[in-house]
Motif scaffolding. Structure first.
Motif, mmCIF file in Angstrom:
data_model
loop_
_atom_site.group_PDB
_atom_site.id
_atom_site.type_symbol
_atom_site.label_atom_id
_atom_site.label_comp_id
_atom_site.label_asym_id
_atom_site.label_seq_id
_atom_site.Cartn_x
_atom_site.Cartn_y
_atom_site.Cartn_z
ATOM 1 N N ILE A 90 0.838 -1.203 0.000
ATOM 2 C CA ILE A 90 0.000 0.000 0.000
ATOM 3 C C ILE A 90 0.877 1.260 0.000
ATOM 4 O O ILE A 90 0.671 2.189 -0.770
ATOM 5 C CB ILE A 90 -0.911 -0.019 1.261
ATOM 6 N N PHE A 91 1.854 1.261 0.886
ATOM 7 C CA PHE A 91 2.791 2.393 0.918
ATOM 8 C C PHE A 91 3.533 2.506 -0.412
ATOM 9 O O PHE A 91 3.770 3.597 -0.925
ATOM 10 C CB PHE A 91 3.810 2.200 2.056
ATOM 11 N N ASN A 92 3.888 1.357 -0.970
ATOM 12 C CA ASN A 92 4.652 1.316 -2.208
ATOM 13 C C ASN A 92 3.864 1.885 -3.390
ATOM 14 O O ASN A 92 4.392 2.638 -4.205
ATOM 15 C CB ASN A 92 5.017 -0.151 -2.467
ATOM 16 N N ILE A 93 2.590 1.535 -3.468
ATOM 17 C CA ILE A 93 1.743 2.012 -4.573
ATOM 18 C C ILE A 93 1.681 3.537 -4.546
ATOM 19 O O ILE A 93 1.818 4.205 -5.573
ATOM 20 C CB ILE A 93 0.330 1.394 -4.465
ATOM 21 N N ALA A 94 1.515 4.093 -3.352
ATOM 22 C CA ALA A 94 1.448 5.552 -3.234
ATOM 23 C C ALA A 94 2.791 6.178 -3.574
ATOM 24 O O ALA A 94 2.866 7.149 -4.333
ATOM 25 C CB ALA A 94 1.020 5.936 -1.820
ATOM 26 N N GLY A 95 3.855 5.597 -3.033
ATOM 27 C CA GLY A 95 5.189 6.139 -3.279
ATOM 28 C C GLY A 95 5.553 6.114 -4.749
ATOM 29 O O GLY A 95 6.305 6.958 -5.232
ATOM 30 N N MET A 96 4.997 5.147 -5.482
ATOM 31 C CA MET A 96 5.280 5.050 -6.920
ATOM 32 C C MET A 96 4.269 5.823 -7.751
ATOM 33 O O MET A 96 4.338 5.788 -8.980
ATOM 34 C CB MET A 96 5.321 3.578 -7.339
ATOM 35 N N ARG A 97 3.360 6.501 -7.090
ATOM 36 C CA ARG A 97 2.390 7.395 -7.742
ATOM 37 C C ARG A 97 1.498 6.659 -8.739
ATOM 38 O O ARG A 97 1.228 7.157 -9.845
ATOM 39 C CB ARG A 97 3.118 8.564 -8.417
ATOM 40 N N LEU A 98 1.013 5.492 -8.315
ATOM 41 C CA LEU A 98 0.162 4.700 -9.208
ATOM 42 C C LEU A 98 -1.309 4.895 -8.824
ATOM 43 O O LEU A 98 -1.682 4.727 -7.665
ATOM 44 C CB LEU A 98 0.550 3.217 -9.115
ATOM 45 N N PRO A 99 -2.158 5.253 -9.798
ATOM 46 C CA PRO A 99 -3.534 5.640 -9.494
ATOM 47 C C PRO A 99 -4.491 4.456 -9.318
ATOM 48 O O PRO A 99 -5.495 4.335 -10.009
ATOM 49 C CB PRO A 99 -3.923 6.498 -10.694
ATOM 50 N N VAL A 100 -4.169 3.601 -8.378
ATOM 51 C CA VAL A 100 -5.013 2.432 -8.102
ATOM 52 C C VAL A 100 -6.216 2.874 -7.266
ATOM 53 O O VAL A 100 -6.112 3.793 -6.459
ATOM 54 C CB VAL A 100 -4.181 1.382 -7.326
ATOM 55 N N VAL A 101 -7.364 2.234 -7.461
ATOM 56 C CA VAL A 101 -8.513 2.466 -6.583
ATOM 57 C C VAL A 101 -8.811 1.182 -5.820
ATOM 58 O O VAL A 101 -8.791 0.091 -6.386
ATOM 59 C CB VAL A 101 -9.750 2.934 -7.379
ATOM 60 N N MET A 102 -9.049 1.346 -4.532
ATOM 61 C CA MET A 102 -9.323 0.186 -3.674
ATOM 62 C C MET A 102 -10.526 0.477 -2.792
ATOM 63 O O MET A 102 -10.661 1.575 -2.260
ATOM 64 C CB MET A 102 -8.112 -0.091 -2.784
ATOM 65 N N THR A 103 -11.389 -0.527 -2.645
ATOM 66 C CA THR A 103 -12.466 -0.421 -1.671
ATOM 67 C C THR A 103 -12.006 -1.064 -0.383
ATOM 68 O O THR A 103 -11.473 -2.173 -0.406
ATOM 69 C CB THR A 103 -13.716 -1.189 -2.142
ATOM 70 N N VAL A 104 -12.211 -0.373 0.730
ATOM 71 C CA VAL A 104 -12.019 -1.011 2.026
ATOM 72 C C VAL A 104 -13.392 -1.186 2.649
ATOM 73 O O VAL A 104 -14.080 -0.202 2.922
ATOM 74 C CB VAL A 104 -11.105 -0.182 2.948
ATOM 75 N N ALA A 105 -13.808 -2.434 2.799
ATOM 76 C CA ALA A 105 -15.047 -2.728 3.509
ATOM 77 C C ALA A 105 -14.669 -2.785 4.985
ATOM 78 O O ALA A 105 -14.150 -3.791 5.460
ATOM 79 C CB ALA A 105 -15.634 -4.046 3.030
ATOM 80 N N ASN A 106 -14.894 -1.690 5.684
ATOM 81 C CA ASN A 106 -14.304 -1.525 7.015
ATOM 82 C C ASN A 106 -14.727 -2.602 8.010
ATOM 83 O O ASN A 106 -15.902 -2.916 8.144
ATOM 84 C CB ASN A 106 -14.672 -0.143 7.580
ATOM 85 N N ARG A 107 -13.735 -3.121 8.703
ATOM 86 C CA ARG A 107 -13.952 -4.184 9.684
ATOM 87 C C ARG A 107 -12.914 -4.048 10.790
ATOM 88 O O ARG A 107 -11.806 -3.553 10.562
ATOM 89 C CB ARG A 107 -13.823 -5.540 8.966
ATOM 90 N N ALA A 108 -13.259 -4.544 11.971
ATOM 91 C CA ALA A 108 -12.351 -4.505 13.116
ATOM 92 C C ALA A 108 -11.087 -5.315 12.828
ATOM 93 O O ALA A 108 -11.074 -6.154 11.940
ATOM 94 C CB ALA A 108 -13.051 -5.075 14.352
ATOM 95 N N VAL A 109 -10.035 -5.033 13.598
ATOM 96 C CA VAL A 109 -8.798 -5.799 13.425
ATOM 97 C C VAL A 109 -8.555 -6.695 14.642
ATOM 98 O O VAL A 109 -8.947 -6.387 15.759
ATOM 99 C CB VAL A 109 -7.574 -4.878 13.189
ATOM 100 N N SER A 110 -7.896 -7.787 14.367
ATOM 101 C CA SER A 110 -7.635 -8.812 15.377
ATOM 102 C C SER A 110 -6.376 -8.438 16.164
ATOM 103 O O SER A 110 -5.478 -7.806 15.609
ATOM 104 C CB SER A 110 -7.414 -10.123 14.631
ATOM 105 N N ALA A 111 -6.228 -8.870 17.464
ATOM 106 C CA ALA A 111 -7.092 -9.723 18.253
ATOM 107 C C ALA A 111 -7.923 -8.852 19.210
ATOM 108 O O ALA A 111 -7.470 -7.769 19.539
ATOM 109 C CB ALA A 111 -6.257 -10.705 19.066
#
Ligand SMILES: Cc1ncc(C[n+]2csc(CCOP(=O)(O)OP(=O)(O)O)c2C)c(N)n1
Ligand code: SF4
Ligand code: SF4
Ligand SMILES: [Mg+2]
Lengths: 394, 87, 271
Positions: A90-111
């Motif tokens: 994720i950090f890499n995609i931004a750092g390389m300036r690539l215009p990707v679109v991603m949906t985050v279906a928000n959910r809690a994180v473990s544990a």
């Protein structure tokens, strides 16, 4: 055309109308129905794209990275553990300036492992260099994806469209599904500013030492700040094209002359609107400021929107453990050095799918109106569970 | 494509880096007993060796880093490594 | 890489090759080249390959992924396996210097038994690396790759031929190139190529080709080239402890036995 659709299916159809050329994702609840929907659209021949089945989210993100770098419009989606597994990419995609679109279906994180909704997943990645937008309802989630591609490709910054898991992904609602030709008119085919081809070879992802790294990060930071203008422009252009508006970086509801302004993002705003209606009916001067964009952070706009209130309550489904709600901290920063600062309190609610009711919101609001002392509260706690979960050793 | 966002870099821009300063030893191609086996040419890690004739080779001192691989491989001992002259 | 020609797109992993060739604002690469992370060149290359397909540009370039032994056999194994399983038309090249050289020569899954690395030092309780080298070509073969080959910088012509040959196959291809690491192995730079040849000519590093799961060719060791493993072990500091401590002979014997077993298994001796 107005149809009754499940949130995930509606998003899948909207994404398909954006004509991504490469779709790559790995299943995780509650994102699954979106990627299943897209797989079906590809199989039925309604979406002309390469749909890549990968062995993990890490590779899903890497595949869309490679595809975007090669000049293809690329899309992925994930949730929670999947998003965290992707982090490095994720950090890499931004750092390389690539215009990707991603949906985050928000959910809690473990544990503890928990598949239900909150926004700790995307909020913990707010500094990764992606534009982050939060949808309030299914219609906005659909429309936000269409805007996301134009914003990403205009700025060469990836965009994360965050929508609450289950509450939006699994709910059925009437949705205005746009015509393909309208989407095509609004979102032209992807014209990459740079891409990998032997016809004009470039080197992407080179190492930068102490002599150049900061400058390259600054370029991204500056583009991110300029993104505010692009997001506003796209909100206007979208309204002209489709007649629907959700605000730009912010939105508001019954905020005029409010003594208390409640701030939030995502689907919680729906519940809050009902609460505010009841509070206004009872004569309480309460309004809402909606945050649509967490990155770039609309600092001055938030300052201006909140400055006239006496009290601000930031209600959010995430927590910076050991501090407070993340959005609240950031809103406090908007008042750094301001002539007048409202009393700002943090309310962490709804973690791991804990229901947040209209009454919960009213309690928070009435509590703030009677005692405006700045505070941090984790609200809606069941004390019996708390006591039974932990017993100190003698 | 032009440099962009600090992430798009032009290809082949390291060629102008000379390696002269890296060397302690430099190869001397004696060009006496060479049998033309091509080992030096093929195995030079920096592609510095070039062919003049069927059994005559030399090394480009702008590209050579003085590693000694060519001299080690030469089956007829036709390459010597000599101390680089101090400048 | 000249063997592949100009019409390629290369996806590289973090490692020695990347760090040395691309320090901003310079680049050695004459072909389109991308580096993303340490563990994902197989997936990035997959993305490139599908994008070319999706855009109707598949004839434009061959896709090559490159990584070190660590990036391939360890941290990138899942991504690599996924790429092989999906059948992408990609040549994957692994530069096997038998450790994590870029970070100062730590142990990898392709470090041979008994070799010293900075994380597998020798001492009274250890003979260096305790595990045997992972048989990566066999793992790749189990995925049903179209073409698999090992090669070595000891014989550059062999590399060129195999790159060219690999690129004639459709589907996933794997080339593992044995490359000495001068500081890591503790050798003089001058003898690095000779060491690479000894690895082959002792039988320790079999050089072969596989097509669709069957071995089709092995590099035979000529009688006059055959060497014992000690010719290979002795000049390398990473094996020096085998000569220093009592009991080392047993380890050397075991290494010789492993080389002999390779010679037997692959039929490496020329008639
Ligand atoms: C996730 C992650 N972990 C660790 C590293 C540090 N790291 C960079 S390169 C490398 C080792 C590379 O070894 P190998 O793949 O064998 O390539 P070589 O340097 O030997 O050519 C390591 C451990 C990293 N970059 N990323
Ligand atoms: S010394 Fe090394 S770099 Fe110089 S020509 Fe010989 S092999 Fe090439
Ligand atoms: S290695 Fe020696 S014999 Fe062979 S080509 Fe070079 S100089 Fe001639
Ligand atoms: Mg290595």
């Amino acid at each position: 055309m107005r149809r009754i659709l499940e949130g995930s299916q509606a998003v899948a159809e909207s994404v398909a109308m954006c004509r991504p050329k490469v779709v790559c994702a790995y299943p995780i609840t509650p994102q699954t129905h979106i990627v299943e929907g897209l797989a079906r659209l590809v199989a039925e021949g309604r979406l002309d794209a390469q749909y890549v089945l990968v062995e993990a989210e890490f590779s899903a993100a890497s595949v869309v990275l490679g595809a975007s770098a090669t000049g293809a419009r690329a899309y992925t989606a994930t949730s929670s553990q999947g998003l965290l597994l992707m982090t490095e990419v994720i950090f890499n995609i931004a750092g390389m300036r690539l215009p990707v679109v991603m949906t985050v279906a928000n959910r809690a994180v473990s544990a503890p492992i928990n598949i239900w909704n909150d926004q700790q997943d995307s909020m913990s990645l707010r500094d990764c260099g992606w534009i982050q937008m939060y949808a309030e309802d299914i219609q906005e989630a659909c429309d936000m994806h269409i805007q996301a591609f134009t914003i990403a490709e205009e700025l060469n910054i990836p965009v994360m469209v965050c929508m609450d898991g289950y509450i939006l992904t699994h709910a059925m609602e009437p949705v205005e599904v746009p015509e393909q030709e309208h989407v095509d008119a609004y979102l032209p085919p992807f014209k990459p500013k740079f891409y990998l081809t032997p016809k004009d070879p470039i080197t992407l992802g080179s190492m930068a030492g102490p002599d150049a790294y900061m400058e390259i990060r600054l370029l991204l930071h500056q583009s991110m700040q300029r993104a505010s203008f692009t997001i506003r422009e796209e909100a206007n252009r979208f309204e002209e094209a489709f007649g629907r508006s959700y605000g730009d970086l912010l939105g508001s509801y019954r905020a005029e002359d409010a003594e208390l302004l409640l701030v939030s993002m995502g689907s919680l705003l729906g519940t809050m609107k009902d609460a505010v209606d009841e509070l206004r009916d009872g004569g309480h001067p309460v309004g809402i400021v909606k945050v649509r964009t967490v990155r770039p952070f609309p600092r001055t706009q938030l300052h201006d929107a909140l400055a006239d209130a006496r009290i601000v309550g930031v209600i959010e489904k995430d927590i910076s453990l050991g501090l407070e709600g993340i959005l609240c901290s950031e809103i406090r920063s908007a008042f750094c050095g301001a002539a007048r600062t409202p009393n700002i309190s943090s309310f962490v609610v709804g973690l791991g799918g804990r229901d947040v009711t209209v009454d919960n919101i009213k309690d928070i609001a009435l509590g703030l109106l009677s005692d405006d002392t700045c505070r941090v509260e984790v609200a809606g706690i069941d004390h019996e569970v708390l006591w039974s979960a932990h017993s100190e050793e003698e | 494509m032009k440099p962009m966002f600090g992430v798009v870099v032009q290809p082949g821009t390291t060629r102008d880096q000379k390696k002269t300063g890296w060397r302690i030893y430099r190869p001397r191609f004696k060009q006496k007993d060479c049998i033309g086996c091509l080992d030096c040419l093929r195995s030079c890690p920096d592609g510095a060796v070039y062919q003049i004739d069927k059994k005559k080779f030399d090394s480009d001192m702008d590209a050579c880093k003085g590693c000694g691989v060519c001299a080690d491989l030469c089956p007829v001992d036709d390459i010597d490594m000599e101390l680089e002259e101090q400048q | 890489m000249e063997a592949a020609g100009p019409d390629v797109i290369i996806a590289n992993a973090t490692g020695c090759l990347e760090v040395f060739t691309t320090r901003f604002p310079r680049s050695s690469w004459q072909v389109p080249w991308i580096h993303s992370l340490f563990e994902n060149p197989a997936s990035v290359a997959s993305g490139i390959e599908v994008a070319l397909k999706a855009l109707g540009r598949e004839d434009e370039a061959k896709v090559i992924a490159q990584a070190g032994d660590g990036g391939t056999a360890d941290i990138g194994m899942g991504a690599f396996s996924g790429m092989l399983e999906r059948g992408h038309n990609i040549l994957y090249v692994c530069y096997d210097n038998e450790a994590y050289s870029n970070t100062g020569f730590q142990r990898s899954g392709l470090t041979p038994k008994d070799a010293l690395t900075t994380t597998s030092p020798a001492g009274p309780t250890s003979w260096g690396n305790l595990t045997r080298k992972k048989d990566l070509p066999a793992i790749v073969a189990a995925h049903g790759a179209a073409y698999i080959a090992t090669s070595s910088v000891g014989y550059p012509v062999d590399i060129t031929r195999k790159v060219k040959k690999a690129l004639t196959f459709t589907g996933p291809k794997y080339l593992q190139i044995h490359c000495p690491c001068v500081p890591g192995w503790g050798i003089e730079s001058a003898i690095s190529v000779r060491m690479a040849r000894y690895a082959i000519n002792s039988g320790l590093y079999p050089i072969f080709e596989m097509e669709y799961g069957k071995i089709t060719k092995v590099r035979k060791i000529k009688k006059e080239d055959l060497v014992g493993v000690e010719e290979y072990l002795k000049p390398q500091k990473r094996f020096a402890h085998l000569y220093k401590y009592p009991g080392g002979e047993e380890h050397i014997k075991a290494i010789q036995a492993a080389a002999d077993a390779n010679i037997e298994k692959y039929g490496l001796l020329a008639e």
